[in-house]
Each structure stands twice: as structure tokens, then as C-alpha cells.
Design an enzyme around this catalytic site. Structure first.
Site, short mmCIF file in Angstrom:
data_model
loop_
_atom_site.label_atom_id
_atom_site.label_comp_id
_atom_site.label_asym_id
_atom_site.label_seq_id
_atom_site.Cartn_x
_atom_site.Cartn_y
_atom_site.Cartn_z
N LYS A 110 -28.44 -17.31 -8.46
CA LYS A 110 -29.53 -16.48 -8.03
C LYS A 110 -28.92 -15.26 -7.10
O LYS A 110 -27.71 -15.59 -6.42
CB LYS A 110 -30.50 -17.28 -6.98
CG LYS A 110 -31.77 -16.63 -6.87
CD LYS A 110 -32.84 -17.15 -8.00
CE LYS A 110 -34.19 -16.55 -7.76
NZ LYS A 110 -35.21 -17.43 -8.47
P1 NAD Z 1 -43.27 -10.46 -7.28
O1 NAD Z 1 -42.69 -9.42 -6.67
O2 NAD Z 1 -44.03 -9.95 -8.56
O3 NAD Z 1 -44.83 -10.75 -6.13
C1 NAD Z 1 -44.37 -11.17 -4.96
C2 NAD Z 1 -46.00 -11.32 -4.19
O4 NAD Z 1 -45.61 -11.88 -3.02
C3 NAD Z 1 -46.29 -9.96 -3.69
O5 NAD Z 1 -48.01 -9.88 -4.14
C4 NAD Z 1 -46.27 -9.76 -2.51
O6 NAD Z 1 -47.04 -8.87 -1.83
C5 NAD Z 1 -46.35 -10.97 -1.88
N1 NAD Z 1 -45.61 -11.50 -0.57
C6 NAD Z 1 -44.52 -10.79 -0.27
N2 NAD Z 1 -44.24 -11.11 0.87
C7 NAD Z 1 -45.44 -11.84 1.48
C8 NAD Z 1 -45.83 -12.32 2.71
N3 NAD Z 1 -44.94 -12.29 3.92
N4 NAD Z 1 -46.93 -13.01 2.66
C9 NAD Z 1 -47.76 -13.13 1.68
N5 NAD Z 1 -47.33 -12.47 0.46
C10 NAD Z 1 -46.35 -11.84 0.20
O7 NAD Z 1 -42.73 -11.79 -7.24
P2 NAD Z 1 -42.92 -13.07 -8.26
O8 NAD Z 1 -42.08 -12.84 -9.43
O9 NAD Z 1 -44.40 -13.34 -8.51
O10 NAD Z 1 -42.35 -14.05 -7.57
C11 NAD Z 1 -43.30 -14.90 -6.60
C12 NAD Z 1 -42.23 -16.25 -6.19
O11 NAD Z 1 -42.37 -17.02 -7.46
C13 NAD Z 1 -41.06 -16.16 -5.63
O12 NAD Z 1 -40.70 -17.37 -4.89
C14 NAD Z 1 -40.32 -16.41 -7.11
O13 NAD Z 1 -38.68 -17.07 -6.54
C15 NAD Z 1 -40.97 -17.37 -7.61
N6 NAD Z 1 -40.70 -17.41 -9.15
C16 NAD Z 1 -40.84 -16.34 -9.97
C17 NAD Z 1 -40.70 -16.54 -11.26
C18 NAD Z 1 -40.79 -15.29 -12.38
O14 NAD Z 1 -40.79 -15.45 -13.45
N7 NAD Z 1 -41.12 -13.98 -11.81
C19 NAD Z 1 -40.06 -17.70 -11.84
C20 NAD Z 1 -40.02 -18.84 -11.04
C21 NAD Z 1 -40.38 -18.51 -9.66
#
Ligand code: NAD
Length: 424
Positions: A110
Site C-alpha cells: 500500500k
Molecule cells: P473515496 O476517495 O472514493 O471516498 C472517500 C470518502 O470518505 C469520501 O466521501 C470522503 O468525503 C469521505 N471522508 C474523508 N474524510 C472523512 C472524514 N474525516 N469523515 C467522514 N468522511 C470522510 O475512497 P474509497 O475508494 O471509497 O475508499 C473508502 C475506504 O474504503 C478507504 O478506507 C479505503 O481504503 C477502503 N477501500 C477502498 C477500496 C476501493 O476499491 N476503492 C477497496 C477496499 C477498501
């Protein structure tokens, strides 16, 4: 009002606590435990980028490679002010467990850059992404370490990474390197359905949880933290199951409506306004009370360390489905388990993303093009198998779902080390 980011307990500390608990319960081999207790490689790069106004800024990027006993390092790149070596170590380690649990031929990695991408233009983000890729050089590679999207990174950025990496290869080698990164746009070697894979997977695990408890998701009230890739798609598939979204929180604030919030309408509003606040004139809800909203299901899909000893006691839901990585910290977990709240652990719950990435990697590697239907059917099968495996292990060891998921993940890696031995 924008939501403040709380001071963080080290996320890596949480991973280590979870790992040690599972190692103890299963009696993990001591040598394997030593190897897995530390990361293999930690790459930190500093690189200059020209800004739109002609000035030069130097950025710091991270790539942590935790373990590759089962295959190439795999895991996302995050652009966020909270990215540091501790976060990269934690997230890389979770990837090792996640890929192993899903039965994939991958290890865990990561990385990312400590920036707030909102401060930069699209052209600057392109130059930052390309220069970061160039600085990483052959520390990434299609058979060595394969990045993917994470918080604040997207398909467009993955296309820039692929293009930059491929440009550094000789002409005859370029097209063999497309699978250096996954989560690309469909027109550039991406997989149909990769965009929704994580959110879809979250909902498949919730469907399986509901079935196990003799119920369905229909009519269940739920809240989502984060309305980005994972949060939106999870809400989309929950809606298809007839579940009712009553609360949403993102970095810009918190919405609550006990009558229900339409995820599709909210997405349209957010795309136009860059915020969820103000949607249908809904009042802002107290952000600190979000996880205490009276509901059946919580889907944290934003950042780590969100449910902690500060707020876990207020949780009324029956299940927390960890769309995000590490949203429940060690203290928060103790409180939730004592209250009888089920936690579908991140390494299972959000593994649809890396499984989708694996399909994309296979597609590129074999020169194939998979259909959306194929992807969805295969994803569901892998996730349901993983879920049932975790349930069986939790019954066998009389332990919680996270520890059971760890036991399954660690057993596979332990087996690889036992069979191959340790060089020299
Ligand atoms: P993204 O950037 O698309 O969305 C992130 C969201 O979190 C946004 O809506 C943002 O406004 C919100 N956010 C940020 N800071 C915040 C705070 N302090 N309080 C509340 N909300 C807040 O990211 P994503 O890809 O959806 O990833 C979200 C989570 O899922 C992360 O932990 C990531 O590691 C995990 N994840 C993502 C994937 C993927 O395929 N994208 C896969 C597995 C896990």
C-alpha cells in the site's frame, strides 16, 4: 461544517493487536509470526513537480510492501493528508491478510502521497501522479507490485500510472506491462464492474450475514460513512435490496433523514455541488453523534479509526460492515463485541475490490475481455465462499469474525512458508 479529522491512534498498532490475537488463538508458527510482524520493504520517495504557476514543489510518496509469500504485492495508493509511514504499513499489512483470505495469488502492499488533492488542479494531479510513478520506478511492476485506487485516487490516475510506467519500457515490452496497475478505465484495459466491486462485495457479505441470521436486508435501516467509491456503490446495492439509507456522513458533513435518503439523487447532487450538504434542504446532523443513530446496519466506508472507545458504546446497530480499512480500532472493537454487535471485518467485507483487481490483472495478462455479468457472478461466488469459510472457522475456534478471518488468512501464508522453507 467540515468534519474534523480526529487525532489518530497508530493504525499499525491496531493491525498488530489484531494479528497477535489471531496468532495466539491459532498457535501460529513462531518463525512465521516473526516474519509477518514486520514489513518486507518500505520505499519513501521525494520528487519535484512543477505547479501551474511555474513554482516547484517537492512531494513525499510512500510504498510499503508487507509480504509476498503468496505472490506479487498488491494494494492501493491513497492521496490524503493522513498518509504517512504508519498508515502505509498498516494498510499494506491488511492487504496481505485480505489477499490471502480471498485465496488470491498475491501479497500485500500500500502507499500514497500525503496531500489534499482538492488543493491541486487536474493538470497538477496528473504531473504529481506521473512523477510519483517515475520515482517508484521498478519498485512497482506487473509481476512484482501492483497498485490500485484507494481514497482520493481514481481510474483516471491509474491510467496515468499505467501510461507512465509503460513509457519507461522498451517499445516491444510496453504492452506487456498494462497490468502494472488495476482499477484503470475500461477503455484502457480496465475491468467492467471494477468501479462497483468493493461496494457490491460489502453488500454481498451483508446479504450473507442477514441469511445467517434468518432475515434479509429488505426494510433494514442503515447509515454510511463516506460517500465515495465504496460508500456510494454500497448504498446503490443496499437500495436494490430494499434497505433504507437514513444517514450519510462525508468529509463535508452529516445528513440524517429517518424517512430515507435516495442514494442516486444524493450522488447526482454531490457530483454537481462537490458536497452532500444541502441535499433536499436536509438539516445538518451532529457529526460526533453519527454512529449513535438508531439503525440496523452501519457501513463505515471512509477512513480508519472511526469507531473507537469514544463512540462505540453509542452504537445501536446489530452489525458493522467494514467497507473502509480499519474503521473500528482495538478499543472500539472490544466494546462492540461486548454489546453483541457483529463486525464483518474489513479483510473480508471490502475484499470485493481486490478480487475485482485480480480479475482485471488476469484479463490484461491473458489478453481477454470479461463481461460485467461474468465479473459479478464470479465476485459473488468468491465472496460467499470467503464469508462461509470465516463463519466455519469462527465456530471451530469459538472466536469473533475478525479473528476467524485472520486465522484463515494466516494459515495459508504459514503453509507456504512451511512448504518452501526459508532461504538460505
Ligand atoms: P473515496 O476517495 O472514493 O471516498 C472517500 C470518502 O470518505 C469520501 O466521501 C470522503 O468525503 C469521505 N471522508 C474523508 N474524510 C472523512 C472524514 N474525516 N469523515 C467522514 N468522511 C470522510 O475512497 P474509497 O475508494 O471509497 O475508499 C473508502 C475506504 O474504503 C478507504 O478506507 C479505503 O481504503 C477502503 N477501500 C477502498 C477500496 C476501493 O476499491 N476503492 C477497496 C477496499 C477498501
Amino acid at each position: 461544517m467540515a468534519r474534523a479529522i480526529k487525532p489518530r491512534v497508530g493504525m499499525y498498532e491496531n493491525v498488530k493487536n489484531q494479528f497477535e490475537k489471531a496468532a495466539e488463538v491459532m498457535g501460529l508458527d513462531e518463525s512465521v509470526k516473526k516474519i509477518l510482524s514486520i514489513t518486507n520493504n518500505e520505499i519513501v520517495v521525494h520528487f519535484p513537480v512543477k505547479m501551474d504557476d511555474g513554482s516547484v514543489k517537492v512531494f513525499t510518496g510512500y510504498r510499503v510492501q508487507h509480504n509476498n509469500a503468496l505472490g506479487p504485492y498488491k494494494g492501493g495508493l491513497r492521496y490524503h493528508p493522513t498518509v504517512d509511514i504508519d498508515a502505509a504499513r498498516a494498510l499494506a499489512t491488511w492487504m496481505t491478510w485480505k489477499t490471502s483470505l480471498a485465496g488470491l495469488p498475491y501479497g500485500g502492499g500500500k502507499g500514497g502521497i500525503q496531500i489534499d488533492p482538492k488543493q491541486y488542479s487536474q493538470a497538477e494531479l496528473e504531473r504529481i501522479t506521473r512523477r510519483f510513478t517515475y520515482a517508484l520506478g521498478d519498485n512497482i511492476g506487473p509481476e512484482h507490485d501492483i497498485p490500485a485506487p484507494d481514497v482520493n485516487t481514481n481510474a483516471q490516475m491509474m491510467a496515468w500510472i499505467a501510461d507512465t510506467y509503460m513509457s519507461t519500457k522498451s517499445p516491444s515490452e510496453r504492452s506487456k506491462n498494462q497490468h502494472v496497475v488495476t482499477g484503470k478505465p475500461v477503455g484502457s484495459g480496465g475491468l467492467e464492474g471494477r468501479d462497483r466491486a468493493t461496494g457490491f462485495g460489502v453488500v454481498v457479505t451483508l446479504e450473507a450475514w442477514a441469511k445467517l441470521n434468518g432475515t434479509t436486508l429488505e426494510g433494514k435501516k442503515y447509515i454510511v460513512q463516506g460517500f465515495g467509491n465504496v460508500g456510494y456503490w454500497a448504498a446503490h446495492f443496499m437500495h436494490k435490496n430494499g434497505a433504507i439509507l437514513i444517514g450519510v456522513q462525508d468529509a463535508t458533513g452529516t445528513l440524517y433523514n429517518p424517512e430515507g435518503i435516495d442514494p442516486e439523487g444524493l450522488l447526482r447532487y454531490q457530483t454537481e455541488n462537490n458536497t452532500i450538504m444541502g441535499y433536499k434542504n436536509m438539516e445538518e446532523y451532529d457529526s460526533d453523534k453519527f454512529f449513535g443513530i438508531d439503525c440496523d446496519i452501519i457501513i463505515p466506508a471512509a477512513l480508519g479509526n472511526q469507531i473507537t472507545e469514544d463512540n462505540a458504546a453509542t452504537v445501536k446497530a446489530k452489525v458493522v460492515a467494514e467497507g473502509a480499512n480499519g474503521p473500528v480500532d482495538t478499543d472500539g472493537e472490544v466494546i462492540l463485541l461486548e454489546k453483541g454487535v457483529d463486525i464483518i471485518p474489513d479483510i473480508l467485507c471490502n475484499s470485493g475490490g481486490v478480487i475485482g483487481s485480480y480479475f482485471e490483472w488476469l484479463q490484461n495478462r491473458n489478453g481477454e475481455i470479461w463481461s460485467m455479468d461474468d465479473v459479478i457472478v464470479k465476485l459473488r461466488k468468491k465472496l460467499e465462499d470467503a464469508f462461509n469459510g470465516v463463519i466455519n472457522t469462527s465456530v471451530q475456534y469459538k472466536t469473533d469474525l475478525r479473528t476467524a478471518a485472520y486465522i484463515r488468512a494466516l494459515s495459508r501464508i504459514e503453509m507456504a512458508y512451511k512448504q518452501r522453507g526459508i532461504f538460505p
